[in-house]
Enzyme design. Sequence first.
Site, PDB file in Angstrom:
ATOM      1  NE  ARG A 264      -4.191  -1.405  -0.147  1.00 46.65           N
ATOM      2  CZ  ARG A 264      -4.242  -2.339  -1.084  1.00 46.65           C
ATOM      3  NH1 ARG A 264      -3.209  -2.540  -1.875  1.00 46.65           N
ATOM      4  NH2 ARG A 264      -5.321  -3.076  -1.237  1.00 46.65           N
ATOM      5  CD  GLU A 293      -2.019   3.451  -6.193  1.00 48.83           C
ATOM      6  OE1 GLU A 293      -3.047   2.902  -6.663  1.00 48.83           O
ATOM      7  OE2 GLU A 293      -1.153   2.826  -5.563  1.00 48.83           O
ATOM      8  CG  HIS A 311      -2.080  -0.619  -7.235  1.00 50.39           C
ATOM      9  ND1 HIS A 311      -2.734   0.165  -6.319  1.00 50.39           N
ATOM     10  CD2 HIS A 311      -2.107  -1.881  -6.715  1.00 50.39           C
ATOM     11  CE1 HIS A 311      -3.165  -0.588  -5.308  1.00 50.39           C
ATOM     12  NE2 HIS A 311      -2.789  -1.829  -5.529  1.00 50.39           N
TER      13      HIS A 311
END
Length: 359
Positions: A264, A293, A311
């Site tokens: 994370r 993000e 990601h």
Amino acid sequence: QLVRFNMRSLVSRRWIHSVRTHPPMPNRSPAVLVCQPLLFNRPGAYRDILEAAGFEVRFPRNGGCVLTEAQLESELDGVLATIASTEPYTISILKRAANLRVISRTGVGYDSIDVGAATGQGIAVACTPGTNHEAVAEHTFALLLAVAKCIVSGHREVSQGGFRRKPTWSLRGKTMGLVGLGRIGRAVARRAAAFDMRVIAYDPFLSAPPEDMRDVELTTLEDLLARSDVISLHAGVTENTHRLIRRETLAKMKQGVVLLNTARGSLVNETDLLESLQSEKVAAAGLDVFECEPPAGSPLLGLANVVLSPHLAGIDEQAFLDSATMAAETIVELFQGRWPVERIVNMAQLPQPWKWSHE
């Protein structure tokens, strides 16, 4: 503390049969909104499972990207369940989602969901454990190898007509420190052993290594920071782990350490990491997740000693299909009165007996 489910402490027998189902309103199929952008308008087992159970499968108008809070709110009218990505389920959203009963997340992270607020609304929050840990472990090592063996800079050198060579960094004999020794951490440890690396781990949930991890040394966070040549993060985000990697903890690391984060983004203070990368206290970083993000405008984007990915560690083809299928199965099982105990995040806190409809 790290986030981990201890299902033995959460599950009691009275829960197993406590789901009450109510049939959908006549002439109207219950609706599932598929928010995961990688599933947008795609066929697959997840869709077959939902439709075979009588659900109407919907896709957002702004599909193909992670929904904003406003976009999510505009799509939830009449929706009883969602297959979720990282869109924000805030207390405001959840209070307005009058029909929502289940948020079924593809993946194991759920920090974009206000679980307390969902519980207060009687909404079951689920994830898909055991579907993507091998994918994340593979990606972790892809980032490590890209950093250690200068893959990105080497490609750039050759593609631009150069052919300069220099020694790269070896993995064998190095110490890898794992922050978190859950499914993903253990999968990374197995790969590290194959590269002849020593593995140490910090995990406050464990008093001894799991049976299949007897060669892994459990230690304190302080010791791990001081001894590791590579530090790889595999923890959830809590009050205690938020920005775990910051100026104070970076200062305790070895000179020239490599940092990997496929967990994370909010585990790392990126401003402090930037300083350590520029000073080469941290020799290099491999990052798949970010505080914001996408990380538009982040100064990390321009650094030569950082390898970045968007990601995607947990979404290789097989893992993603397995995760989507399990997310759909969870919705159907709850609708049909079964309780997939290992997947429900807030099971022990939900009002009981939990029922599918508000009626």
